[in-house]
Design a protein around this motif. Sequence first.
Motif, PDB file in Angstrom:
ATOM      1  N   ALA A 145       0.820  -1.220   0.000  1.00  0.00           N
ATOM      2  CA  ALA A 145       0.000   0.000   0.000  1.00  0.00           C
ATOM      3  C   ALA A 145       0.848   1.261   0.000  1.00  0.00           C
ATOM      4  CB  ALA A 145      -0.924  -0.008   1.214  1.00  0.00           C
ATOM      5  N   HIS A 146       0.397   2.249  -0.753  1.00  0.00           N
ATOM      6  CA  HIS A 146       1.018   3.568  -0.778  1.00  0.00           C
ATOM      7  C   HIS A 146      -0.047   4.565  -1.218  1.00  0.00           C
ATOM      8  CE1 HIS A 146       1.406   3.776  -5.245  1.00  0.00           C
ATOM      9  NE2 HIS A 146       1.394   2.473  -5.123  1.00  0.00           N
ATOM     10  N   PRO A 147       0.160   5.852  -0.992  1.00  0.00           N
ATOM     11  CA  PRO A 147      -0.893   6.833  -1.279  1.00  0.00           C
ATOM     12  C   PRO A 147      -1.337   6.879  -2.729  1.00  0.00           C
ATOM     13  CG  PRO A 147       0.781   7.789   0.152  1.00  0.00           C
ATOM     14  CD  PRO A 147       1.307   6.456  -0.290  1.00  0.00           C
ATOM     15  N   GLY A 148      -0.486   6.436  -3.654  1.00  0.00           N
ATOM     16  CA  GLY A 148      -0.844   6.488  -5.067  1.00  0.00           C
ATOM     17  C   GLY A 148      -1.565   5.260  -5.581  1.00  0.00           C
ATOM     18  N   LEU A 149      -1.864   4.297  -4.707  1.00  0.00           N
ATOM     19  CA  LEU A 149      -2.569   3.083  -5.143  1.00  0.00           C
ATOM     20  C   LEU A 149      -4.016   3.441  -5.483  1.00  0.00           C
ATOM     21  CD1 LEU A 149      -2.494  -0.005  -5.528  1.00  0.00           C
ATOM     22  CD2 LEU A 149      -3.123  -0.231  -3.105  1.00  0.00           C
ATOM     23  N   GLN A 150      -4.398   3.265  -6.749  1.00  0.00           N
ATOM     24  CA  GLN A 150      -5.709   3.700  -7.225  1.00  0.00           C
ATOM     25  C   GLN A 150      -6.769   2.603  -7.180  1.00  0.00           C
ATOM     26  OE1 GLN A 150      -5.455   5.554 -11.141  1.00  0.00           O
ATOM     27  NE2 GLN A 150      -3.381   6.236 -10.715  1.00  0.00           N
ATOM     28  N   HIS A 151      -6.371   1.353  -7.487  1.00  0.00           N
ATOM     29  CA  HIS A 151      -7.341   0.267  -7.599  1.00  0.00           C
ATOM     30  C   HIS A 151      -6.753  -1.026  -7.049  1.00  0.00           C
ATOM     31  CE1 HIS A 151      -9.971   2.524 -10.380  1.00  0.00           C
ATOM     32  NE2 HIS A 151      -8.859   2.945 -10.952  1.00  0.00           N
ATOM     33  N   VAL A 152      -7.596  -1.808  -6.399  1.00  0.00           N
ATOM     34  CA  VAL A 152      -7.292  -3.206  -6.070  1.00  0.00           C
ATOM     35  C   VAL A 152      -8.427  -4.046  -6.642  1.00  0.00           C
ATOM     36  CG1 VAL A 152      -7.049  -4.924  -4.246  1.00  0.00           C
ATOM     37  CG2 VAL A 152      -5.999  -2.662  -3.971  1.00  0.00           C
ATOM     38  N   VAL A 153      -8.066  -5.005  -7.485  1.00  0.00           N
ATOM     39  CA  VAL A 153      -9.042  -5.914  -8.078  1.00  0.00           C
ATOM     40  C   VAL A 153      -8.803  -7.295  -7.499  1.00  0.00           C
ATOM     41  CG1 VAL A 153      -9.959  -6.916 -10.202  1.00  0.00           C
ATOM     42  CG2 VAL A 153      -9.060  -4.568 -10.215  1.00  0.00           C
ATOM     43  N   LEU A 154      -9.805  -7.859  -6.857  1.00  0.00           N
ATOM     44  CA  LEU A 154      -9.714  -9.216  -6.319  1.00  0.00           C
ATOM     45  C   LEU A 154     -10.181 -10.196  -7.377  1.00  0.00           C
ATOM     46  CD1 LEU A 154     -11.191  -8.613  -2.754  1.00  0.00           C
ATOM     47  CD2 LEU A 154      -8.801  -8.462  -3.517  1.00  0.00           C
ATOM     48  N   GLY A 155      -9.395 -11.240  -7.589  1.00  0.00           N
ATOM     49  CA  GLY A 155      -9.724 -12.187  -8.646  1.00  0.00           C
ATOM     50  C   GLY A 155      -9.508 -13.625  -8.230  1.00  0.00           C
ATOM     51  N   HIS A 156      -9.890 -14.517  -9.128  1.00  0.00           N
ATOM     52  CA  HIS A 156      -9.709 -15.967  -8.983  1.00  0.00           C
ATOM     53  C   HIS A 156     -10.368 -16.510  -7.721  1.00  0.00           C
ATOM     54  CE1 HIS A 156      -7.775 -19.905  -9.447  1.00  0.00           C
ATOM     55  NE2 HIS A 156      -7.450 -19.509 -10.673  1.00  0.00           N
ATOM     56  N   LEU A 157     -11.541 -15.980  -7.378  1.00  0.00           N
ATOM     57  CA  LEU A 157     -12.273 -16.501  -6.217  1.00  0.00           C
ATOM     58  C   LEU A 157     -12.800 -17.906  -6.507  1.00  0.00           C
ATOM     59  CD1 LEU A 157     -12.313 -13.353  -5.682  1.00  0.00           C
ATOM     60  CD2 LEU A 157     -14.476 -13.755  -4.501  1.00  0.00           C
ATOM     61  N   SER A 158     -12.708 -18.768  -5.529  1.00  0.00           N
ATOM     62  CA  SER A 158     -13.284 -20.103  -5.644  1.00  0.00           C
ATOM     63  C   SER A 158     -14.796 -20.020  -5.481  1.00  0.00           C
ATOM     64  CB  SER A 158     -12.708 -21.021  -4.560  1.00  0.00           C
ATOM     65  OG  SER A 158     -13.473 -22.206  -4.456  1.00  0.00           O
ATOM     66  N   PRO A 159     -15.577 -20.585  -6.412  1.00  0.00           N
ATOM     67  CA  PRO A 159     -17.040 -20.545  -6.263  1.00  0.00           C
ATOM     68  C   PRO A 159     -17.536 -21.322  -5.042  1.00  0.00           C
ATOM     69  CG  PRO A 159     -16.406 -21.097  -8.524  1.00  0.00           C
ATOM     70  CD  PRO A 159     -15.171 -21.192  -7.689  1.00  0.00           C
TER      71      PRO A 159
END
Length: 259
Positions: free
Chosen positions: A204-218
């Motif tokens: 994490a840093h102040p310039g972090l614009q987006h976090v996308v969570l992926g590959h979730l197990s159904p």
Amino acid sequence: MMRLSVLASSSRGNASVISAGGTTLMVDAGISALRIRKGLEECGLCVPAVDGIFLTHEHHDHICGLGVLSKKDKLRLYCSRYLVSDLRDGMAHSTAFTCLEHGSRVQVGDVAVTAFGVRHDAYEPFGYVFEYAGKKLGYLTDTGMVTPDILRRLEGADALYVESNYDPELLENSGRAPSLIDRICGDWGHLSNGQACELVRQLAHPGLQHVVLGHLSPECNTPRLATTAMQAVLDELGLASCRLHCAPMANRLPWIEIS
């Protein structure tokens, strides 16, 4: 400006699109060719417009659409040497392959792409960093642990796509064989929600614009569990301007802009 759209993301199939300048790239093609074409159309794109497809590894949920896709359009694939030999017989002769190694850096049109090694039970699996006009997108999926090299590669990213595969309690009570549970939560398996949170905490840093969570197990996770855990971390760190997204398992995540 760089943009990311996820066509699908789960243990059942994965494919993403990255657009920057005049360049369009994909990461993985683990859904049907029909779904890839439909997803690209929703993005305002088509297969011939894709300048390269970067493959993370050889598992079915990351490559299964390639063979059919190659029958109609010429594909430009970037992947490990092992994956080149594994895929070649099932692809149209027009397919172009570029071999990558851990640490390889290639320029595709306007985008610089760096491959880095991850910990997964596959042959030479990769994560990727995409860079354009001073902006950096880190793409990490299918890894059982976060190594110092992974942290170094992703440091300073303006946006992160991060695997958040399972909730430990749901996995433990899933009824799966103990050997499969051990594989998933082992050092060569997948990241849990908690591990994904710890990764973002370290990056994490102040310039972090987006976090996308992926590959979730159904079966062993839910979007609510994954996003609740990650949002708590972002709130704790005071990153109010960072937007959290959860890539759908079957539908497209609309374009997110990294500017």
